[in-house]
Design an enzyme around this catalytic site. Sequence first.
Site, PDB file in Angstrom:
ATOM      1  N   TYR A  14       0.805  -1.221   0.000  1.00 40.24           N
ATOM      2  CA  TYR A  14       0.000   0.000   0.000  1.00 40.24           C
ATOM      3  C   TYR A  14       0.843   1.278   0.000  1.00 40.24           C
ATOM      4  O   TYR A  14       0.301   2.377  -0.101  1.00 40.24           O
ATOM      5  CB  TYR A  14      -0.952   0.009   1.196  1.00 40.24           C
ATOM      6  CG  TYR A  14      -1.926  -1.140   1.172  1.00 40.24           C
ATOM      7  CD1 TYR A  14      -2.933  -1.204   0.220  1.00 40.24           C
ATOM      8  CD2 TYR A  14      -1.816  -2.182   2.091  1.00 40.24           C
ATOM      9  CE1 TYR A  14      -3.814  -2.267   0.188  1.00 40.24           C
ATOM     10  CE2 TYR A  14      -2.699  -3.247   2.071  1.00 40.24           C
ATOM     11  CZ  TYR A  14      -3.696  -3.291   1.111  1.00 40.24           C
ATOM     12  OH  TYR A  14      -4.560  -4.354   1.075  1.00 40.24           O
ATOM     13  N   HIS A  19      -4.502   6.089  -1.147  1.00 36.17           N
ATOM     14  CA  HIS A  19      -5.150   5.948   0.163  1.00 36.17           C
ATOM     15  C   HIS A  19      -4.177   6.169   1.321  1.00 36.17           C
ATOM     16  O   HIS A  19      -4.607   6.259   2.468  1.00 36.17           O
ATOM     17  CB  HIS A  19      -5.763   4.559   0.266  1.00 36.17           C
ATOM     18  CG  HIS A  19      -7.169   4.523   0.759  1.00 36.17           C
ATOM     19  ND1 HIS A  19      -8.023   5.603   0.769  1.00 36.17           N
ATOM     20  CD2 HIS A  19      -7.896   3.491   1.263  1.00 36.17           C
ATOM     21  CE1 HIS A  19      -9.204   5.242   1.254  1.00 36.17           C
ATOM     22  NE2 HIS A  19      -9.149   3.967   1.571  1.00 36.17           N
ATOM     23  N   TYR A  64      -5.925  -1.070   9.257  1.00 36.52           N
ATOM     24  CA  TYR A  64      -6.475  -0.845   7.933  1.00 36.52           C
ATOM     25  C   TYR A  64      -7.465   0.309   8.030  1.00 36.52           C
ATOM     26  O   TYR A  64      -7.997   0.624   9.083  1.00 36.52           O
ATOM     27  CB  TYR A  64      -7.086  -2.098   7.295  1.00 36.52           C
ATOM     28  CG  TYR A  64      -6.015  -3.098   6.923  1.00 36.52           C
ATOM     29  CD1 TYR A  64      -5.315  -2.986   5.729  1.00 36.52           C
ATOM     30  CD2 TYR A  64      -5.676  -4.122   7.795  1.00 36.52           C
ATOM     31  CE1 TYR A  64      -4.306  -3.869   5.405  1.00 36.52           C
ATOM     32  CE2 TYR A  64      -4.670  -5.022   7.473  1.00 36.52           C
ATOM     33  CZ  TYR A  64      -3.985  -4.886   6.280  1.00 36.52           C
ATOM     34  OH  TYR A  64      -2.984  -5.749   5.963  1.00 36.52           O
ATOM     35  N   ASN A  66     -10.549   1.136   7.231  1.00 36.99           N
ATOM     36  CA  ASN A  66     -11.945   1.133   7.687  1.00 36.99           C
ATOM     37  C   ASN A  66     -12.115   1.037   9.201  1.00 36.99           C
ATOM     38  O   ASN A  66     -13.209   1.248   9.709  1.00 36.99           O
ATOM     39  CB  ASN A  66     -12.711  -0.001   7.012  1.00 36.99           C
ATOM     40  CG  ASN A  66     -12.800   0.189   5.517  1.00 36.99           C
ATOM     41  OD1 ASN A  66     -12.360   1.203   4.967  1.00 36.99           O
ATOM     42  ND2 ASN A  66     -13.358  -0.789   4.843  1.00 36.99           N
ATOM     43  N   ASP A  92      -6.856  11.115   2.616  1.00 36.61           N
ATOM     44  CA  ASP A  92      -7.014  11.335   1.181  1.00 36.61           C
ATOM     45  C   ASP A  92      -8.448  11.727   0.828  1.00 36.61           C
ATOM     46  O   ASP A  92      -9.383  11.372   1.538  1.00 36.61           O
ATOM     47  CB  ASP A  92      -6.638  10.060   0.415  1.00 36.61           C
ATOM     48  CG  ASP A  92      -7.508   8.875   0.806  1.00 36.61           C
ATOM     49  OD1 ASP A  92      -8.288   8.394  -0.040  1.00 36.61           O
ATOM     50  OD2 ASP A  92      -7.423   8.416   1.958  1.00 36.61           O
ATOM     51  N   ASN A 113     -14.434   5.919   4.393  1.00 41.19           N
ATOM     52  CA  ASN A 113     -14.697   4.913   5.421  1.00 41.19           C
ATOM     53  C   ASN A 113     -13.835   5.065   6.665  1.00 41.19           C
ATOM     54  O   ASN A 113     -14.293   4.787   7.776  1.00 41.19           O
ATOM     55  CB  ASN A 113     -14.562   3.510   4.838  1.00 41.19           C
ATOM     56  CG  ASN A 113     -15.699   3.181   3.895  1.00 41.19           C
ATOM     57  OD1 ASN A 113     -16.810   3.690   4.043  1.00 41.19           O
ATOM     58  ND2 ASN A 113     -15.432   2.349   2.917  1.00 41.19           N
TER      59      ASN A 113
END
Length: 191
Positions: A14, A19, A64, A66, A92, A113
Site C-alpha cells: 500500500y 489511500h 487498515y 476502515n 485522502d 470509510n
Amino acid sequence: MYLIAGLGNPGRKYEKTKHNVGFEVIDELIERYHVPYGGLDRKALYGKTVIGGQKCILIKPMTYMNLSGEAVRAYLDYYRMNPETDLIVIYDDIDLDPGQLRIRKKGSAGGHNGMKNIIAMTGTDAFARIRVGTGAKPENWDLADYVLAPFGKDERKAVDEAEKNAADAVELIVQGDMDRAMNLFNRKPEK
C-alpha cells in the site's frame, strides 16, 4: 497535547498509494522533527514530539483504513484528550484535485470509510481535519482499485508538495492558528 493521526493502510503493497497520503504526511512530520520511533501500541505506530511548543503524538493506525477509529479512540482515551480540541486527522480525498488541500474544523465523513469509523468511535465530527486531494476516480475504475493505486508521475509531484503543505498546516493548527492554515492552504494548487 495533540493527537495527529494520518490515515492509510499498513504494509508494503500500500506504500505510495492514493489511500496512504495520511501516512505520508506523518512521515514528513517525523522527518522534520526527527521523531523517535515509539513502536506499535494501541493498534498504531506512534512517535512523540513537540511541534510549535505543543506536545504531539503522531500515529499511523495499523488497523487498515476502515477501522482507523479504533486506534484514534484508544489514544484519546489513554491520554484523556478531547477529540474536539486535541485531534487532527489527515487523509485522502478523491473529490479534490491531486495536490489540493482542504482544511476544516469539522465536517462529515464525505464517504471516506476511515473517517466514518473515526466519527463513530469518537462520537463527534467536530475535530480538525486535513484532506489531501488525490483526484477523481476515472469512470470505468472500481473505487477500491483507484485509491489503492499509485499516483501518476505528474500527480505524485503535486501530492508531494501538498504533503509538505499539510505538515505546515499541522504546525499552524497546533499553535492555535487554524484560520491562518485554512486561509493559506484551502486553494487549488497552481499549475
